[in-house]
Motif scaffolding. Structure first.
Motif, mmCIF file in Angstrom:
data_model
loop_
_atom_site.group_PDB
_atom_site.id
_atom_site.type_symbol
_atom_site.label_atom_id
_atom_site.label_comp_id
_atom_site.label_asym_id
_atom_site.label_seq_id
_atom_site.Cartn_x
_atom_site.Cartn_y
_atom_site.Cartn_z
ATOM 1 N N GLN A 6 1.285 -0.939 0.477
ATOM 2 C CA GLN A 6 0.409 0.185 -0.060
ATOM 3 C C GLN A 6 1.012 1.420 -0.066
ATOM 4 O O GLN A 6 0.789 2.152 -0.754
ATOM 5 C CB GLN A 6 -0.745 0.078 1.584
ATOM 6 N N ARG A 7 2.116 1.308 0.982
ATOM 7 C CA ARG A 7 3.125 2.590 0.644
ATOM 8 C C ARG A 7 3.702 2.866 -0.529
ATOM 9 O O ARG A 7 3.582 3.882 -0.963
ATOM 10 C CB ARG A 7 3.930 2.252 1.793
ATOM 11 N N ALA A 8 3.645 1.305 -1.294
ATOM 12 C CA ALA A 8 4.328 1.531 -2.250
ATOM 13 C C ALA A 8 3.447 2.167 -3.067
ATOM 14 O O ALA A 8 3.765 3.261 -4.606
ATOM 15 C CB ALA A 8 5.353 0.923 -3.402
ATOM 16 N N GLN A 9 2.535 1.624 -3.146
ATOM 17 C CA GLN A 9 1.222 2.445 -4.214
ATOM 18 C C GLN A 9 0.686 3.758 -4.249
ATOM 19 O O GLN A 9 0.870 4.384 -5.262
ATOM 20 C CB GLN A 9 0.270 1.114 -3.663
ATOM 21 N N GLN A 10 0.508 3.757 -3.037
ATOM 22 C CA GLN A 10 0.914 5.468 -2.510
ATOM 23 C C GLN A 10 1.666 6.047 -3.393
ATOM 24 O O GLN A 10 1.443 7.097 -3.833
ATOM 25 C CB GLN A 10 0.268 6.147 -1.600
ATOM 26 N N GLN A 11 3.027 6.444 -3.386
ATOM 27 C CA GLN A 11 3.970 6.751 -4.188
ATOM 28 C C GLN A 11 4.341 6.567 -5.346
ATOM 29 O O GLN A 11 4.462 7.440 -6.152
ATOM 30 C CB GLN A 11 5.816 5.952 -3.408
ATOM 31 N N PHE A 12 3.768 5.462 -6.534
ATOM 32 C CA PHE A 12 3.495 5.229 -7.700
ATOM 33 C C PHE A 12 2.605 6.088 -8.449
ATOM 34 O O PHE A 12 2.592 6.499 -9.223
ATOM 35 C CB PHE A 12 3.691 3.819 -7.616
ATOM 36 N N VAL A 13 1.072 6.257 -7.331
ATOM 37 C CA VAL A 13 0.433 6.767 -7.855
ATOM 38 C C VAL A 13 0.586 8.183 -7.755
ATOM 39 O O VAL A 13 -0.036 8.980 -9.159
ATOM 40 C CB VAL A 13 -1.158 6.887 -6.638
ATOM 41 N N ALA A 14 1.502 8.540 -6.943
ATOM 42 C CA ALA A 14 1.731 10.159 -7.376
ATOM 43 C C ALA A 14 2.710 10.366 -8.313
ATOM 44 O O ALA A 14 2.839 11.279 -8.941
ATOM 45 C CB ALA A 14 2.228 10.525 -6.158
ATOM 46 N N GLN A 15 3.325 9.173 -9.174
ATOM 47 C CA GLN A 15 4.633 9.432 -10.171
ATOM 48 C C GLN A 15 3.436 9.140 -11.687
ATOM 49 O O GLN A 15 3.900 8.659 -12.529
ATOM 50 C CB GLN A 15 5.349 8.654 -10.570
ATOM 51 N N GLY A 16 1.812 8.722 -11.516
ATOM 52 C CA GLY A 16 1.409 8.227 -12.398
ATOM 53 C C GLY A 16 1.191 6.585 -13.169
ATOM 54 O O GLY A 16 1.020 6.546 -14.243
ATOM 55 N N TYR A 17 1.723 6.042 -12.059
ATOM 56 C CA TYR A 17 1.469 4.325 -12.473
ATOM 57 C C TYR A 17 0.502 3.711 -11.477
ATOM 58 O O TYR A 17 0.475 4.368 -9.916
ATOM 59 C CB TYR A 17 2.558 4.106 -12.011
ATOM 60 N N LEU A 48 -0.888 5.239 -15.738
ATOM 61 C CA LEU A 48 -2.337 5.359 -14.944
ATOM 62 C C LEU A 48 -2.193 6.673 -15.741
ATOM 63 O O LEU A 48 -1.691 7.585 -17.005
ATOM 64 C CB LEU A 48 -2.482 6.268 -14.001
ATOM 65 N N PRO A 49 -4.260 6.630 -16.833
ATOM 66 C CA PRO A 49 -5.481 5.640 -16.099
ATOM 67 C C PRO A 49 -4.444 4.279 -17.051
ATOM 68 O O PRO A 49 -4.095 4.393 -18.105
ATOM 69 C CB PRO A 49 -6.063 6.342 -17.002
ATOM 70 N N PRO A 50 -4.537 2.944 -16.378
ATOM 71 C CA PRO A 50 -4.731 2.032 -17.167
ATOM 72 C C PRO A 50 -5.825 1.800 -17.868
ATOM 73 O O PRO A 50 -6.459 2.005 -18.564
ATOM 74 C CB PRO A 50 -5.173 1.112 -16.536
ATOM 75 N N ARG A 51 -4.764 1.158 -19.446
ATOM 76 C CA ARG A 51 -5.404 0.995 -20.789
ATOM 77 C C ARG A 51 -6.172 -0.428 -20.976
ATOM 78 O O ARG A 51 -5.796 -0.627 -19.561
ATOM 79 C CB ARG A 51 -4.696 0.656 -21.718
ATOM 80 N N ALA A 52 -7.133 -0.698 -21.301
ATOM 81 C CA ALA A 52 -8.762 -1.626 -21.398
ATOM 82 C C ALA A 52 -7.540 -2.913 -21.703
ATOM 83 O O ALA A 52 -6.544 -2.902 -22.676
ATOM 84 C CB ALA A 52 -8.706 -1.769 -22.219
#
Length: 266
Positions: free
Chosen positions: A83-94, A161-165
């Protein structure tokens, strides 16, 4: 006149009645997870799931024993690290995308049985085109125990992000080498990591020197982001990470991959 039965005959008859009328034992209930296990989706619903072993799109070509639902189950410390890693990746667009988490021992046993069946090469063209199936144990691709069964290991990748189909796998469709150029292999919507998931090939080694450019950059992005949160990479598989210290370093569990295996509400 009918002869009376002897005592021996009566005793045998009564014994037969006792045996045939004895109640059969009920099926043993499935084991459940210790309370330290959680569903990753309950911890962070933003993380994408692509649980391959509940589908036929894996190296065995069929759903794997023990995978009852497309659920990611992990020990809570491992889930919170992801979860912590996800928060960092989302901030980078992933976003992280999960291929596998906790794996029951029965699933590992089914992998061993599959590897010993040398006649079953259904998925060879995609997952192990350059490795003879007789070498899967010796080369370390299949083993009788897996760190996944201890509950703190996760297989995952990154998606822009946003993820492709993502195109669904259709059993029987033509297979493509897992190390082919990204434009040719199965159209996974993740970043190009140089190989597909579960590619039995030395090109899957995280720092294989033949992997360069954006493919290496993407592997290091994933590796560095996860290792900052205590998830250590297995050097032979760019997708494989284990949270340290493991809560259950010596225990191999066998409860099914199913939210019903979690005994407490999460």
């Amino acid at each position: 006149m009918r002869a009376r039965p002897t005592w021996a005959a009566l005793a045998a008859s009564l014994s037969l009645i006792a045996v045939t009328s004895a109640p059969t034992s009920a099926a043993q209930p499935e084991p459940v997870a210790p309370p330290e296990f959680v569903s990753l989706t309950d911890v962070d619903p933003s993380i994408l799931l692509d649980i391959r072993y509940v589908t036929p799109h894996n190296f065995t070509g069929k759903p794997v024993d023990g995978y009852q639902t497309p659920t990611c189950i992990l020990t809570r410390p491992a889930a919170e690290a992801v979860q912590r890693a996800q928060q960092q990746f989302v901030a980078q667009g992933y976003s992280l995308k999960i291929y596998d988490c906790y794996r029951p021992q029965r699933a590992v046993d089914s992998f061993v049985a599959w590897a010993n069946d040398l006649s079953d090469r259904q998925m060879e063209a995609e997952f192990y085109p350059r490795v003879d199936k007789t070498r899967l144990f010796a080369d370390g691709y299949i083993a009788e125990q897996s760190g996944h069964s201890r509950g703190s290991t996760v297989d995952l990748t990154l998606v822009s992000l946003p993820p492709r189909a993502e195109q669904a796998y259709v059993p029987g469709q033509p297979l493509v080498d897992c190390a082919a150029p990204v434009s040719e292999r199965f159209p996974d919507n993740s970043l190009d990591m140089g190989t597909g998931y579960d590619c039995f090939d030395t090109l899957s080694h995280t720092l294989d020197p033949r992997v360069q450019g954006d493919q290496l950059k993407n592997r290091l992005l994933l590796k560095d982001g996860l290792e900052k949160q205590g998830l250590q990479n297995y050097e032979n598989e760019w997708w494989h990470f284990t949270y340290k210290p493991e809560p259950f370093p010596d225990t191999y569990f066998d409860f099914p991959v199913d939210p019903a295996s979690l005994v407490s509400p999460r």
